[in-house]
Design a protein around this motif. Structure first.
Motif, PDB file in Angstrom:
ATOM      1  N   LEU A  70      20.239  10.484  39.401  1.00  0.00           N
ATOM      2  CA  LEU A  70      21.406   9.704  39.009  1.00  0.00           C
ATOM      3  C   LEU A  70      21.183   8.892  37.739  1.00  0.00           C
ATOM      4  CD1 LEU A  70      22.607   8.392  42.498  1.00  0.00           C
ATOM      5  CD2 LEU A  70      23.671  10.171  41.115  1.00  0.00           C
ATOM      6  N   PHE A  71      19.971   8.352  37.587  1.00  0.00           N
ATOM      7  CA  PHE A  71      19.743   7.397  36.495  1.00  0.00           C
ATOM      8  C   PHE A  71      18.820   7.921  35.400  1.00  0.00           C
ATOM      9  CE2 PHE A  71      20.759   4.831  40.248  1.00  0.00           C
ATOM     10  CZ  PHE A  71      21.866   4.161  39.769  1.00  0.00           C
ATOM     11  N   PHE A  72      18.346   9.159  35.536  1.00  0.00           N
ATOM     12  CA  PHE A  72      17.524   9.728  34.466  1.00  0.00           C
ATOM     13  C   PHE A  72      18.037  11.098  34.043  1.00  0.00           C
ATOM     14  CE2 PHE A  72      14.016  12.461  33.068  1.00  0.00           C
ATOM     15  CZ  PHE A  72      13.627  11.774  31.937  1.00  0.00           C
ATOM     16  N   LEU A  73      18.087  12.043  34.978  1.00  0.00           N
ATOM     17  CA  LEU A  73      18.419  13.414  34.601  1.00  0.00           C
ATOM     18  C   LEU A  73      19.866  13.532  34.131  1.00  0.00           C
ATOM     19  CD1 LEU A  73      17.472  16.305  34.363  1.00  0.00           C
ATOM     20  CD2 LEU A  73      18.138  16.681  36.755  1.00  0.00           C
ATOM     21  N   ILE A  74      20.802  12.989  34.886  1.00  0.00           N
ATOM     22  CA  ILE A  74      22.215  13.090  34.489  1.00  0.00           C
ATOM     23  C   ILE A  74      22.484  12.363  33.165  1.00  0.00           C
ATOM     24  CG2 ILE A  74      24.562  12.442  35.132  1.00  0.00           C
ATOM     25  CD1 ILE A  74      23.849  13.044  38.015  1.00  0.00           C
ATOM     26  N   PRO A  75      22.011  11.107  32.983  1.00  0.00           N
ATOM     27  CA  PRO A  75      22.202  10.474  31.662  1.00  0.00           C
ATOM     28  C   PRO A  75      21.523  11.230  30.525  1.00  0.00           C
ATOM     29  CG  PRO A  75      21.653   8.829  33.311  1.00  0.00           C
ATOM     30  CD  PRO A  75      21.431  10.160  33.953  1.00  0.00           C
ATOM     31  N   PHE A  76      20.353  11.831  30.808  1.00  0.00           N
ATOM     32  CA  PHE A  76      19.658  12.579  29.765  1.00  0.00           C
ATOM     33  C   PHE A  76      20.464  13.806  29.352  1.00  0.00           C
ATOM     34  CE2 PHE A  76      16.439  15.814  28.547  1.00  0.00           C
ATOM     35  CZ  PHE A  76      15.995  15.206  27.383  1.00  0.00           C
ATOM     36  N   LEU A  77      20.987  14.539  30.334  1.00  0.00           N
ATOM     37  CA  LEU A  77      21.819  15.700  30.016  1.00  0.00           C
ATOM     38  C   LEU A  77      23.091  15.277  29.296  1.00  0.00           C
ATOM     39  CD1 LEU A  77      21.421  17.782  33.305  1.00  0.00           C
ATOM     40  CD2 LEU A  77      20.278  18.142  31.108  1.00  0.00           C
ATOM     41  N   SER A  78      23.628  14.124  29.679  1.00  0.00           N
ATOM     42  CA  SER A  78      24.819  13.607  28.992  1.00  0.00           C
ATOM     43  C   SER A  78      24.518  13.258  27.546  1.00  0.00           C
ATOM     44  CB  SER A  78      25.337  12.375  29.739  1.00  0.00           C
ATOM     45  OG  SER A  78      26.439  11.805  29.057  1.00  0.00           O
ATOM     46  N   LEU A  79      23.333  12.720  27.311  1.00  0.00           N
ATOM     47  CA  LEU A  79      22.941  12.387  25.942  1.00  0.00           C
ATOM     48  C   LEU A  79      22.787  13.644  25.095  1.00  0.00           C
ATOM     49  CD1 LEU A  79      22.058  10.157  23.959  1.00  0.00           C
ATOM     50  CD2 LEU A  79      19.718  10.496  24.772  1.00  0.00           C
ATOM     51  N   ILE A  80      22.196  14.686  25.677  1.00  0.00           N
ATOM     52  CA  ILE A  80      22.063  15.943  24.951  1.00  0.00           C
ATOM     53  C   ILE A  80      23.439  16.517  24.621  1.00  0.00           C
ATOM     54  CG2 ILE A  80      21.276  18.337  25.122  1.00  0.00           C
ATOM     55  CD1 ILE A  80      18.926  17.378  26.757  1.00  0.00           C
ATOM     56  N   ALA A  81      24.363  16.444  25.585  1.00  0.00           N
ATOM     57  CA  ALA A  81      25.721  16.924  25.333  1.00  0.00           C
ATOM     58  C   ALA A  81      26.391  16.119  24.221  1.00  0.00           C
ATOM     59  CB  ALA A  81      26.543  16.843  26.624  1.00  0.00           C
ATOM     60  N   THR A  82      26.163  14.800  24.223  1.00  0.00           N
ATOM     61  CA  THR A  82      26.737  13.948  23.177  1.00  0.00           C
ATOM     62  C   THR A  82      26.222  14.338  21.799  1.00  0.00           C
ATOM     63  OG1 THR A  82      26.908  12.118  24.742  1.00  0.00           O
ATOM     64  CG2 THR A  82      27.019  11.562  22.411  1.00  0.00           C
ATOM     65  N   SER A  83      24.939  14.705  21.736  1.00  0.00           N
ATOM     66  CA  SER A  83      24.349  15.075  20.440  1.00  0.00           C
ATOM     67  C   SER A  83      24.929  16.364  19.888  1.00  0.00           C
ATOM     68  CB  SER A  83      22.833  15.220  20.593  1.00  0.00           C
ATOM     69  OG  SER A  83      22.507  16.341  21.407  1.00  0.00           O
ATOM     70  N   LEU A  84      25.620  17.128  20.722  1.00  0.00           N
ATOM     71  CA  LEU A  84      26.197  18.402  20.285  1.00  0.00           C
ATOM     72  C   LEU A  84      27.715  18.340  20.138  1.00  0.00           C
ATOM     73  CD1 LEU A  84      24.084  20.768  22.569  1.00  0.00           C
ATOM     74  CD2 LEU A  84      23.741  20.320  20.138  1.00  0.00           C
ATOM     75  N   TYR A  85      28.260  17.104  20.122  1.00  0.00           N
ATOM     76  CA  TYR A  85      29.705  16.929  19.936  1.00  0.00           C
ATOM     77  C   TYR A  85      30.127  17.374  18.533  1.00  0.00           C
ATOM     78  CZ  TYR A  85      30.561  14.145  24.172  1.00  0.00           C
ATOM     79  OH  TYR A  85      30.713  13.709  25.453  1.00  0.00           O
ATOM     80  N   ASP A  86      31.417  17.631  18.428  1.00  0.00           N
ATOM     81  CA  ASP A  86      32.018  17.929  17.130  1.00  0.00           C
ATOM     82  C   ASP A  86      31.941  16.673  16.256  1.00  0.00           C
ATOM     83  OD1 ASP A  86      33.483  18.659  14.964  1.00  0.00           O
ATOM     84  OD2 ASP A  86      35.336  19.104  16.056  1.00  0.00           O
TER      85      ASP A  86
END
Length: 285
Positions: free
Chosen positions: A24-40
């Protein structure tokens, strides 16, 4: 049979809360951060961001903020080296020379943590002020010119990093040094080893786990720190933490902020793995 199955499943039930916490507090935020880095990169808070797998964000932030990233790593390395030297001397003194005052000295090491990080850093502005006793003393011995200053320079920022993260180096070093059997050092002396050689052949190898732990505990937070640079350094010497904070809040450029955060995480992860691989011990591995 049922009892055997329960006993085998018990360890998994015990690690389940920790596993959920990490999820909840590491893996999901980390994946969310990676997704954010690939935004338009053309998106915004008003129009919204869309996942476009735009890997060009990484090249853009490296070109724009590469110098700031290098400055952060360089300052963190210098502060870590200073913390190791000062921390080792202090930890060695506490472990072998403090005697019945050992607990009191350890409390003094930990005591700064009871004060706000911002207050401790801001206090250094008074210590390193242009008319403060440090500057006056350096000018008196001609180590600083009459119009020279320390505040608002890289020296002040690194001094703040060293001070704030020194306890993170002292504590693991002290724990490791205290385990050393002093009779081994005496035996090295009996075999005609001078103090320097005894330290290099006996004390340092036995305390290497503490050195590695102290390095990691100091370097990792120091790389991302921007408070010391902001309060003690110059506005021209920006660090990567300040850039990430500004991109997320002031500029609201989430794509660039995410890409810069991922790059910083990769730099820390790779450098940590390489360091532990080269300098780690069996106890750490």
């Amino acid at each position: 049979m049922a009892a055997t199955k329960k006993s085998r499943a018990l360890p998994y039930w015990l690690i389940l809360p920790a596993g959920l916490w990490l999820l909840l507090f590491f893996l999901i935020p980390f994946l969310s951060l990676i997704a954010t880095s690939l935004y338009d990169p053309d998106g915004s808070v008003l129009t919204g961001y869309h996942m476009s797998w735009h890997v060009g964000n990484f090249g853009h932030v490296l070109t724009t903020y590469g110098a700031h990233l290098w400055r952060s790593v360089w300052w963190a390395l210098i502060a870590t080296a200073l913390c190791l030297v000062l921390g080792y001397v202090l930890a060695y003194t506490i472990a072998f020379k403090a005697g019945r005052w050992k607990n009191l000295v350890l409390v003094m090491v930990v005591a700064p943590f009871f004060t706000s990080f911002l207050i401790r850093t801001d206090a250094w502005k008074l210590i390193l002020a242009d008319r403060g006793w440090v500057v006056n003393a350096l000018q008196y011995v001609h180590l600083l010119s009459d119009d020279g200053r320390i505040l608002a320079t890289p020296v002040a920022a690194i001094a703040g990093l060293t001070y704030n993260y020194l306890p993170f180096a002292i504590l693991p070093l002290y724990t490791s040094i205290e385990k050393v059997d002093h009779r081994l050092i005496e035996a090295a002396g009996d075999l005609y080893a001078n103090p320097i050689k005894a330290f290099g052949k006996v004390t340092l190898p036995l305390t290497l786990p503490g050195v590695v732990s102290a390095t990691l505990l100091t370097f990792i937070p120091a790389v991302g720190d921007y408070i010391n640079a902001q309060l003690l350094g110059s506005t021209n010497d920006r660090v990567i933490g300040a850039d990430i904070q500004a991109l997320f809040t002031s500029s609201q450029d989430y794509a660039s902020a995410g890409a810069l955060s991922v790059i910083l995480l990769v730099v820390i992860l790779v450098s940590t793995l390489v360091y532990v691989r080269k300098a780690g011990t069996e106890e750490l591995l």
